[in-house]
Design a protein around this motif. Structure first.
Motif, PDB file in Angstrom:
ATOM      1  N   ALA A   1       0.628  -1.191   0.056  1.00 51.07           N
ATOM      2  CA  ALA A   1       0.091  -0.065  -0.076  1.00 51.07           C
ATOM      3  C   ALA A   1       0.907   1.381   0.061  1.00 51.07           C
ATOM      4  CB  ALA A   1      -0.804  -0.071   1.192  1.00 51.07           C
ATOM      5  N   ALA A   2       2.161   1.020   0.303  1.00 48.64           N
ATOM      6  CA  ALA A   2       2.925   2.378   0.340  1.00 48.64           C
ATOM      7  C   ALA A   2       3.037   2.830  -1.241  1.00 48.64           C
ATOM      8  CB  ALA A   2       4.477   1.811   0.955  1.00 48.64           C
ATOM      9  N   ASP A   3       3.371   3.900  -1.377  1.00 48.64           N
ATOM     10  CA  ASP A   3       3.682   4.700  -2.783  1.00 48.64           C
ATOM     11  C   ASP A   3       4.907   4.200  -3.264  1.00 48.64           C
ATOM     12  OD1 ASP A   3       1.373   6.402  -2.751  1.00 48.64           O
ATOM     13  OD2 ASP A   3       2.348   7.515  -1.154  1.00 48.64           O
ATOM     14  N   VAL A   4       5.955   3.696  -2.417  1.00 44.15           N
ATOM     15  CA  VAL A   4       7.188   3.381  -2.993  1.00 44.15           C
ATOM     16  C   VAL A   4       7.242   1.975  -2.120  1.00 44.15           C
ATOM     17  CG1 VAL A   4       9.791   3.567  -2.997  1.00 44.15           C
ATOM     18  CG2 VAL A   4       8.371   5.443  -3.436  1.00 44.15           C
ATOM     19  N   HIS A   5       7.286   0.893  -2.613  1.00 36.69           N
ATOM     20  CA  HIS A   5       7.370  -0.263  -1.923  1.00 36.69           C
ATOM     21  C   HIS A   5       8.076  -1.513  -2.496  1.00 36.69           C
ATOM     22  CE1 HIS A   5       3.767  -0.997  -4.280  1.00 36.69           C
ATOM     23  NE2 HIS A   5       4.304  -2.154  -4.723  1.00 36.69           N
ATOM     24  N   VAL A   6       8.681  -2.729  -1.698  1.00 32.72           N
ATOM     25  CA  VAL A   6       9.152  -3.333  -2.363  1.00 32.72           C
ATOM     26  C   VAL A   6       8.315  -4.764  -2.971  1.00 32.72           C
ATOM     27  CG1 VAL A   6      10.580  -5.632  -1.708  1.00 32.72           C
ATOM     28  CG2 VAL A   6      10.997  -3.495  -0.728  1.00 32.72           C
ATOM     29  N   ARG A   7       8.596  -4.838  -4.065  1.00 33.33           N
ATOM     30  CA  ARG A   7       8.058  -6.101  -4.755  1.00 33.33           C
ATOM     31  C   ARG A   7       8.580  -7.316  -4.468  1.00 33.33           C
ATOM     32  NH1 ARG A   7       5.513  -4.830 -10.653  1.00 33.33           N
ATOM     33  NH2 ARG A   7       4.262  -6.680  -9.708  1.00 33.33           N
ATOM     34  N   GLU A   8       9.937  -7.442  -4.499  1.00 26.65           N
ATOM     35  CA  GLU A   8      10.446  -8.773  -4.121  1.00 26.65           C
ATOM     36  C   GLU A   8      11.956  -8.353  -3.560  1.00 26.65           C
ATOM     37  OE1 GLU A   8      11.496 -13.145  -6.010  1.00 26.65           O
ATOM     38  OE2 GLU A   8      10.873 -11.270  -7.364  1.00 26.65           O
ATOM     39  N   ALA A   9      12.306  -9.018  -2.609  1.00 27.23           N
ATOM     40  CA  ALA A   9      13.819  -8.721  -2.101  1.00 27.23           C
ATOM     41  C   ALA A   9      14.368 -10.177  -1.693  1.00 27.23           C
ATOM     42  CB  ALA A   9      13.973  -7.803  -0.741  1.00 27.23           C
ATOM     43  N   VAL A  10      15.482 -10.421  -2.294  1.00 30.43           N
ATOM     44  CA  VAL A  10      16.324 -11.721  -2.240  1.00 30.43           C
ATOM     45  C   VAL A  10      17.670 -11.219  -1.940  1.00 30.43           C
ATOM     46  CG1 VAL A  10      17.042 -13.675  -3.335  1.00 30.43           C
ATOM     47  CG2 VAL A  10      14.822 -12.623  -3.806  1.00 30.43           C
TER      48      VAL A  10
ATOM     49  N   VAL B   1      17.115  -1.837   3.116  1.00 31.86           N
ATOM     50  CA  VAL B   1      16.146  -1.956   1.991  1.00 31.86           C
ATOM     51  C   VAL B   1      14.880  -0.786   2.372  1.00 31.86           C
ATOM     52  CG1 VAL B   1      14.017  -3.236   1.231  1.00 31.86           C
ATOM     53  CG2 VAL B   1      16.256  -4.298   1.851  1.00 31.86           C
ATOM     54  N   SER B   2      14.904  -0.548   3.493  1.00 31.28           N
ATOM     55  CA  SER B   2      13.919   0.688   3.912  1.00 31.28           C
ATOM     56  C   SER B   2      14.605   1.936   3.449  1.00 31.28           C
ATOM     57  CB  SER B   2      13.664   0.729   5.529  1.00 31.28           C
ATOM     58  OG  SER B   2      12.795   1.770   5.757  1.00 31.28           O
ATOM     59  N   ASN B   3      15.818   2.131   4.040  1.00 31.55           N
ATOM     60  CA  ASN B   3      16.624   3.441   3.783  1.00 31.55           C
ATOM     61  C   ASN B   3      16.754   3.481   2.174  1.00 31.55           C
ATOM     62  OD1 ASN B   3      17.268   3.736   6.359  1.00 31.55           O
ATOM     63  ND2 ASN B   3      19.314   2.779   6.220  1.00 31.55           N
ATOM     64  N   ALA B   4      16.815   2.364   1.314  1.00 33.53           N
ATOM     65  CA  ALA B   4      16.907   2.652  -0.153  1.00 33.53           C
ATOM     66  C   ALA B   4      15.565   3.086  -0.665  1.00 33.53           C
ATOM     67  CB  ALA B   4      17.366   1.221  -0.532  1.00 33.53           C
ATOM     68  N   LEU B   5      14.469   2.707  -0.216  1.00 35.94           N
ATOM     69  CA  LEU B   5      13.155   3.040  -0.554  1.00 35.94           C
ATOM     70  C   LEU B   5      12.919   4.456  -0.397  1.00 35.94           C
ATOM     71  CD1 LEU B   5      10.973   0.102   0.662  1.00 35.94           C
ATOM     72  CD2 LEU B   5      11.681   0.294  -1.656  1.00 35.94           C
ATOM     73  N   ALA B   6      13.550   4.976   0.920  1.00 39.90           N
ATOM     74  CA  ALA B   6      13.364   6.542   1.094  1.00 39.90           C
ATOM     75  C   ALA B   6      14.278   7.259   0.126  1.00 39.90           C
ATOM     76  CB  ALA B   6      13.903   6.678   2.432  1.00 39.90           C
ATOM     77  N   VAL B   7      15.145   6.687  -0.073  1.00 37.27           N
ATOM     78  CA  VAL B   7      16.340   7.339  -1.260  1.00 37.27           C
ATOM     79  C   VAL B   7      15.588   7.524  -2.773  1.00 37.27           C
ATOM     80  CG1 VAL B   7      18.362   6.943  -2.410  1.00 37.27           C
ATOM     81  CG2 VAL B   7      18.365   6.630   0.066  1.00 37.27           C
ATOM     82  N   LEU B   8      14.939   6.402  -2.918  1.00 40.63           N
ATOM     83  CA  LEU B   8      14.468   6.200  -4.445  1.00 40.63           C
ATOM     84  C   LEU B   8      13.307   7.359  -4.463  1.00 40.63           C
ATOM     85  CD1 LEU B   8      14.496   2.465  -5.247  1.00 40.63           C
ATOM     86  CD2 LEU B   8      16.105   4.226  -6.096  1.00 40.63           C
TER      87      LEU B   8
END
Length: 465
Positions: free
Chosen positions: A245-254, A283-290
């Motif tokens: 539901a987040a505007d910027v979110h993970v679809r998959e992380a491996v 991963v969370s930090n990277a989403l904020a960066v993007l």
């Protein structure tokens, strides 16, 4: 390129120039002054920068801001701290750069560095950021005063430990984009509860420029409170997190040997990239960066490449292989900062390391108030879950953790960092993974330095755990 001339400094500060000079850097610590820098002689409770003016010029300073006449090129002002603020405001007024402000209980320095790398990757030399953790009432103006007039982007970290501090800093920075990385019980000795911390962090949105963007952690229990704080000031509010539901979110992380391979949705865009630094918090930090890169119309593809190349910062996740008894051990340097949230994340990472043994050197967490004993004792379950073989506890506030560890894992408890050297060096052996983490004031960085210098010589007979 000249950063400031004597005339420009005098105009910005209302001071009087004595001598004509030009500078290309700014410093308030004489130990950091380099050739061509402007030295700002601040007066503090413990010392007076005017005592170090001669030293600064001996190291090559090009000029100084002072409130007492000196025998060197300078701008004379009534108050050097006020002059630094004025110089910062002049730097902000003259730039056309897109400005991003970053705050949060955890992750703000790493996010600031990653965002700088992401923006600079697309146009090397075009991005500017605050260095180290210069995020307070002195460090933020210094960082702004250092920003070149032709910078395309500026990234500024803002910290606080009392309500009202961020409100003052954000008015100076005037960001186009404001990020809150996460809310956690850091500096909780100064706040009634975590809600009060969230309110203090939300002050960053009050300085947003018209049309600005607020970036908020979607998965935080304080999300709605942060959104409410942002709404009067932000033209756009963007959330980031694991939840779809987040505007910027993970679809998959491996997780891979090179880091974490992530596929993310950034608004209408998608990006697959690698994060070199390990851990879900990255991963969370990277989403904020993007989210921020998109908000300033940056290059998302270049940002992905920058995240793949990111290395840990000294004291904040840097990983070193150090010589030990004819072999090597891994040292994870987290010696700069510690609070319950960051302890949880880094201890979990230690548990994922492939190592002969896992050793945790943990310094006390400062400024946690009445809940300090409970927060420290709670680390026992985390250490056990991470299969830590030996814990070395440093500082008086670690006593509740020592009690909680009795009969669970092998540990030692010492009063101070200087007393930790022998217990650590007597245990560490080739193949070990060693996490060193604590509040900066504990001084565990000295242990990291000693290990990096090859000072740890162990005896096989004393290495059993």
């Amino acid at each position: 390129m000249t950063l400031w001339t004597a005339a420009a400094i005098a105009a910005a500060t209302g001071g009087v120039a004595h001598g004509d000079f030009a500078v290309d850097g700014v410093a308030f610590d004489s130990r950091e002054v380099g050739p061509g820098d402007l030295f700002v002689a601040l007066k503090g409770e413990a010392t007076d920068g005017h005592r170090f003016v001669d030293k600064a010029f001996a190291q090559g300073a090009g000029g100084a801001i002072v409130s007492e006449a000196v025998a060197h090129p300078h701008v004379l002002v009534a108050d050097t701290a006020a002059a630094l603020d004025a110089l910062a405001q002049a730097a902000r007024a003259r730039t056309a750069a897109r400005i991003v402000g970053v705050t949060g209980s955890v992750g703000k320095t790493g996010t600031k560095e990653a965002l700088f790398a992401a923006l600079d990757r697309a146009g090397p030399g075009g991005a500017h950021r605050s260095v180290k953790s210069y995020n307070n009432h002195v460090g933020v103006p210094l960082s702004l005063a250092r920003m070149p007039a032709d910078a395309r982007f500026g990234v500024f970290e803002m910290g606080m430990n009392h309500a009202g501090e961020l409100a003052a800093l954000t008015r100076i920075v005037r960001p186009h984009v404001a990020i809150v990385t996460a809310i956690a019980p850091a500096h909780s000795a100064f706040f009634a509860d975590e809600v009060a911390i969230a309110d203090a962090k939300g002050e960053i949105f009050g300085g947003l420029e018209p049309g600005g963007t607020a970036i908020v952690p979607h998965d935080s229990p304080h999300r709605d409170r942060l959104i409410a704080a942002a709404r009067p000031h932000a033209a756009r509010i963007v959330t980031f997190g694991q939840d779809a539901a987040a505007d910027v979110h993970v679809r998959e992380a491996v997780r891979t040997e090179r880091g974490t391979l992530v596929s993310a949705r950034i608004g209408a865009a998608e990006l697959t990239f690698t994060i070199a630094l390990p851990g879900d918090h990255w991963v969370s930090n990277a989403l904020a960066v993007l989210a921020a890169v998109q908000a300033v119309d940056g290059d998302l593809a270049a940002a992905g490449l920058a995240l793949a190349d990111m290395a840990g910062l000294p004291g904040r996740g840097e990983r070193r292989r150090v010589p030990v008894n004819g072999g090597e051990a891994l040292v994870i340097d987290e010696s700069y900062n510690a609070n319950p949230a960051s302890m949880k994340a880094t201890i979990a990472l230690l548990g994922q390391e492939r190592a002969a043994r896992r050793i945790a050197v943990l310094g006390e967490m400062r400024e946690l108030g009445d809940l300090s004993p409970a927060y420290h004792a709670a680390l026992a379950d985390m250490l056990a879950a991470a299969d830590v073989d030996y814990a070395l506890l440093v500082g008086a506030e670690m006593a509740p953790l020592a009690k909680a560890l009795e009969g669970r894992i092998d540990f030692a408890h010492v009063a101070a960092a200087d007393a930790a050297r022998d217990p650590l060096f007597g245990r560490i052996a080739p193949g070990d993974a060693v996490l060193i983490k604590g509040s900066n004031a504990v001084g565990l960085a000295r242990l990291v330095e000693a290990l990096a210098a090859g000072s740890a010589v162990t005896d096989a007979a004393t290495c059993s755990i």
